[in-house]
Design an enzyme around this catalytic site. Structure first.
Site, PDB file in Angstrom:
ATOM      1  N   ASP A 244       0.841  -1.199   0.000  1.00 34.34           N
ATOM      2  CA  ASP A 244       0.000   0.000   0.000  1.00 34.34           C
ATOM      3  C   ASP A 244       0.875   1.247   0.000  1.00 34.34           C
ATOM      4  OD1 ASP A 244      -2.369  -1.457  -0.015  1.00 34.34           O
ATOM      5  OD2 ASP A 244      -2.435  -1.606   2.161  1.00 34.34           O
TER       6      ASP A 244
ATOM      7  N   LYS B 299       0.458  -8.230  -2.098  1.00 26.39           N
ATOM      8  CA  LYS B 299      -0.908  -7.843  -2.410  1.00 26.39           C
ATOM      9  C   LYS B 299      -0.886  -6.454  -3.033  1.00 26.39           C
ATOM     10  CE  LYS B 299      -4.013  -6.307   0.612  1.00 26.39           C
ATOM     11  NZ  LYS B 299      -4.624  -5.155  -0.041  1.00 26.39           N
TER      12      LYS B 299
ATOM     13  N   ASP C  84      -5.970  -7.276  -5.224  1.00 25.69           N
ATOM     14  CA  ASP C  84      -7.043  -6.985  -4.264  1.00 25.69           C
ATOM     15  C   ASP C  84      -7.820  -5.764  -4.727  1.00 25.69           C
ATOM     16  OD1 ASP C  84      -8.557  -6.629  -1.887  1.00 25.69           O
ATOM     17  OD2 ASP C  84      -6.910  -5.585  -0.886  1.00 25.69           O
ATOM     18  N   LEU C  85      -8.650  -5.955  -5.751  1.00 26.36           N
ATOM     19  CA  LEU C  85      -9.451  -4.830  -6.244  1.00 26.36           C
ATOM     20  C   LEU C  85     -10.914  -4.980  -5.857  1.00 26.36           C
ATOM     21  CD1 LEU C  85      -7.702  -4.206  -9.696  1.00 26.36           C
ATOM     22  CD2 LEU C  85      -7.356  -3.033  -7.519  1.00 26.36           C
ATOM     23  N   LYS C  86     -11.225  -6.022  -5.116  1.00 25.45           N
ATOM     24  CA  LYS C  86     -12.561  -6.188  -4.523  1.00 25.45           C
ATOM     25  C   LYS C  86     -13.667  -5.882  -5.522  1.00 25.45           C
ATOM     26  CE  LYS C  86     -10.953  -4.930   0.140  1.00 25.45           C
ATOM     27  NZ  LYS C  86      -9.544  -4.554  -0.145  1.00 25.45           N
TER      28      LYS C  86
ATOM     29  N   HIS D 147     -16.964  -5.574  -7.413  1.00 25.37           N
ATOM     30  CA  HIS D 147     -18.344  -5.575  -6.946  1.00 25.37           C
ATOM     31  C   HIS D 147     -19.157  -4.821  -7.993  1.00 25.37           C
ATOM     32  CE1 HIS D 147     -21.236  -4.790  -3.283  1.00 25.37           C
ATOM     33  NE2 HIS D 147     -21.828  -5.373  -4.304  1.00 25.37           N
ATOM     34  N   ASP D 148     -19.715  -5.576  -8.938  1.00 23.76           N
ATOM     35  CA  ASP D 148     -20.414  -4.941 -10.059  1.00 23.76           C
ATOM     36  C   ASP D 148     -21.368  -5.970 -10.637  1.00 23.76           C
ATOM     37  OD1 ASP D 148     -21.015  -3.212 -12.282  1.00 23.76           O
ATOM     38  OD2 ASP D 148     -19.014  -2.335 -12.122  1.00 23.76           O
ATOM     39  N   ILE D 149     -21.992  -5.670 -11.756  1.00 21.77           N
ATOM     40  CA  ILE D 149     -22.891  -6.663 -12.357  1.00 21.77           C
ATOM     41  C   ILE D 149     -22.048  -7.837 -12.883  1.00 21.77           C
ATOM     42  CG2 ILE D 149     -24.702  -4.982 -12.879  1.00 21.77           C
ATOM     43  CD1 ILE D 149     -23.702  -5.022 -15.816  1.00 21.77           C
ATOM     44  N   PRO D 150     -22.663  -9.025 -12.964  1.00 26.19           N
ATOM     45  CA  PRO D 150     -21.880 -10.223 -13.296  1.00 26.19           C
ATOM     46  C   PRO D 150     -21.026 -10.091 -14.565  1.00 26.19           C
ATOM     47  CG  PRO D 150     -24.056 -10.861 -12.532  1.00 26.19           C
ATOM     48  CD  PRO D 150     -24.064  -9.359 -12.611  1.00 26.19           C
TER      49      PRO D 150
ATOM     50  N   THR E 199     -12.531  -5.711   7.484  1.00 21.12           N
ATOM     51  CA  THR E 199     -12.028  -5.827   8.861  1.00 21.12           C
ATOM     52  C   THR E 199     -12.018  -4.486   9.604  1.00 21.12           C
ATOM     53  OG1 THR E 199      -9.839  -5.792   7.837  1.00 21.12           O
ATOM     54  CG2 THR E 199     -10.641  -7.897   8.603  1.00 21.12           C
TER      55      THR E 199
ATOM     56  N   ARG F 244      -2.387  -7.649  13.790  1.00 23.06           N
ATOM     57  CA  ARG F 244      -1.699  -6.652  14.613  1.00 23.06           C
ATOM     58  C   ARG F 244      -1.029  -7.323  15.806  1.00 23.06           C
ATOM     59  NH1 ARG F 244      -2.495  -4.103  10.750  1.00 23.06           N
ATOM     60  NH2 ARG F 244      -3.326  -2.005  10.510  1.00 23.06           N
TER      61      ARG F 244
ATOM     62  N   GLN G  18      -8.128  -0.353  11.500  1.00 25.51           N
ATOM     63  CA  GLN G  18      -8.639  -1.720  11.651  1.00 25.51           C
ATOM     64  C   GLN G  18      -9.428  -1.858  12.950  1.00 25.51           C
ATOM     65  OE1 GLN G  18      -8.708  -3.768   9.342  1.00 25.51           O
ATOM     66  NE2 GLN G  18      -6.853  -3.760   8.104  1.00 25.51           N
TER      67      GLN G  18
ATOM     68  N   ARG H  19       0.692  -2.204   7.125  1.00 27.64           N
ATOM     69  CA  ARG H  19       1.458  -1.209   7.876  1.00 27.64           C
ATOM     70  C   ARG H  19       2.420  -1.771   8.914  1.00 27.64           C
ATOM     71  NH1 ARG H  19      -3.969   2.152   8.440  1.00 27.64           N
ATOM     72  NH2 ARG H  19      -4.651  -0.015   8.189  1.00 27.64           N
TER      73      ARG H  19
HETATM   74  O1  C5P Z   1      -1.978  -1.970   6.914  1.00 26.60           O
HETATM   75  P1  C5P Z   1      -2.876  -3.130   7.202  1.00 26.60           P
HETATM   76  O2  C5P Z   1      -2.157  -4.338   7.784  1.00 26.60           O
HETATM   77  O3  C5P Z   1      -4.113  -2.747   7.982  1.00 26.60           O
HETATM   78  O4  C5P Z   1      -3.347  -3.581   5.743  1.00 26.60           O
HETATM   79  C1  C5P Z   1      -4.366  -4.521   5.508  1.00 26.60           C
HETATM   80  C2  C5P Z   1      -4.563  -4.648   4.023  1.00 26.60           C
HETATM   81  O5  C5P Z   1      -5.601  -5.595   3.778  1.00 26.60           O
HETATM   82  C3  C5P Z   1      -4.980  -3.371   3.331  1.00 26.60           C
HETATM   83  O6  C5P Z   1      -4.358  -3.390   2.041  1.00 26.60           O
HETATM   84  C4  C5P Z   1      -6.479  -3.485   3.164  1.00 26.60           C
HETATM   85  O7  C5P Z   1      -6.930  -2.844   1.997  1.00 26.60           O
HETATM   86  C5  C5P Z   1      -6.652  -4.994   3.037  1.00 26.60           C
HETATM   87  N1  C5P Z   1      -7.948  -5.533   3.470  1.00 26.60           N
HETATM   88  C6  C5P Z   1      -8.439  -5.357   4.754  1.00 26.60           C
HETATM   89  N2  C5P Z   1      -9.654  -5.885   5.111  1.00 26.60           N
HETATM   90  C7  C5P Z   1     -10.370  -6.599   4.230  1.00 26.60           C
HETATM   91  C8  C5P Z   1      -9.863  -6.812   2.936  1.00 26.60           C
HETATM   92  C9  C5P Z   1      -8.636  -6.260   2.599  1.00 26.60           C
HETATM   93  O8  C5P Z   1      -7.784  -4.719   5.583  1.00 26.60           O
HETATM   94  N3  C5P Z   1     -11.510  -7.164   4.588  1.00 26.60           N
END
Ligand code: C5P
Length: 238
Positions: free
Chosen positions: A9, A31, A58-60, A62-65, A122, A183, A192, A213
């Site tokens: 990130d 990622k 990780d672009l998540k 979420h749109d039409i099929p 999360t 963490r 988080q 992080r």
């Molecule tokens: O910095 P940190 O450890 O919080 O990063 C978590 C990574 O996981 C981030 O890139 C965040 O976009 C991703 N993520 C998340 N929770 C989700 C899905 C992805 O924190 N449910």
């Protein structure tokens, strides 16, 4: 440590490349999320894939099929190892993602990427869920979405480590559970909410840990990754 994935990130390809170069060999993959992808797009994904790195895109989606299917086919052509969609996009959308990855991979004679579904971010807590109008508890919602993702043919889900037990008992031992929200006791939580330590997440049955992080913002990212990897070594799923 194969099951430790680092979230790159950062804002520039140079910073991401430097981070990946420092961490290669200690971690099991990288990622790439919306931040880096929006600045540097598919070329940087291809660069890491070309070096033999496992890339979780990780672009998540979420749109039409039809739109999600096209995006997942494109991710398959990029050669990513894992890609995610939002389970809240629904079963038809998730089945379309699965079919697109399988068809595209067959055309290219390669393995399809793992496809995992986001359950609940999360960063959300019960109050935030209430605010957006979800009537059920986080646990109930996560279990429901995980079961839906599994029945749609996906490989697994992304969830908080706090929900591993519920997902494992509902979806079985072969289902992939990817857990961000990792963490240590000295780490800042940042945004988080539903967190756990790396060792605890693995012993509860996480398949892959996503850490951002606590590694990338550390003074010495490689040493931080080594510390987390060491904490994970020898941890077996309960
Ligand atoms: O910095 P940190 O450890 O919080 O990063 C978590 C990574 O996981 C981030 O890139 C965040 O976009 C991703 N993520 C998340 N929770 C989700 C899905 C992805 O924190 N449910």
């Amino acid at each position: 440590m194969d099951r430790l994935l680092v979230a790159l990130d950062v804002d520039t390809a140079d910073a991401a490349r430097q981070m990946a170069d420092q961490l290669r060999g200690v971690v099991g993959g990288f990622k790439i999320g919306s931040r880096l992808f929006t600045s540097h797009g598919p070329r940087f994904v291809e660069e890491l894939v070309g070096r033999g790195d496992r890339v979780f895109l990780d672009l998540k989606y979420h749109d039409i099929p039809n739109t999600v299917a096209g995006a997942v086919a494109a991710a398959t052509r990029l050669g990513v190892w894992m890609v995610d969609v939002h389970a809240a996009g629904g079963a038809t959308m998730m089945r379309a993602a699965r079919a697109a990855a399988d068809e595209e991979a067959a055309k290219l004679s390669r393995q399809p990427p793992l496809i995992v579904a986001i359950t609940m971010l999360t960063s959300l807590n019960e109050a935030a869920l209430d605010e957006i109008g979800f009537a059920s508890s986080i646990e109930v919602q996560v279990e429901r979405l995980a079961a839906l993702a599994q029945s749609a043919g996906l490989d697994g889900v992304v969830a908080s480590p706090q929900e591993i037990g519920i997902i494992r008992s509902r979806c079985g031992s072969r289902f992939t559970i990817v857990t961000p929200g990792i963490r240590g006791s000295d780490d800042a939580m940042g945004d988080q909410s539903r967190t756990m330590t790396a060792g605890d997440a693995l012993s509860k049955g996480s398949s892959y840990l996503v850490v951002g992080r606590p590694i990338i913002a550390a003074e010495n990212p490689r040493a931080a990754a080594e510390r987390i990897a060491a904490e994970c070594q020898g941890t077996t799923a309960a």
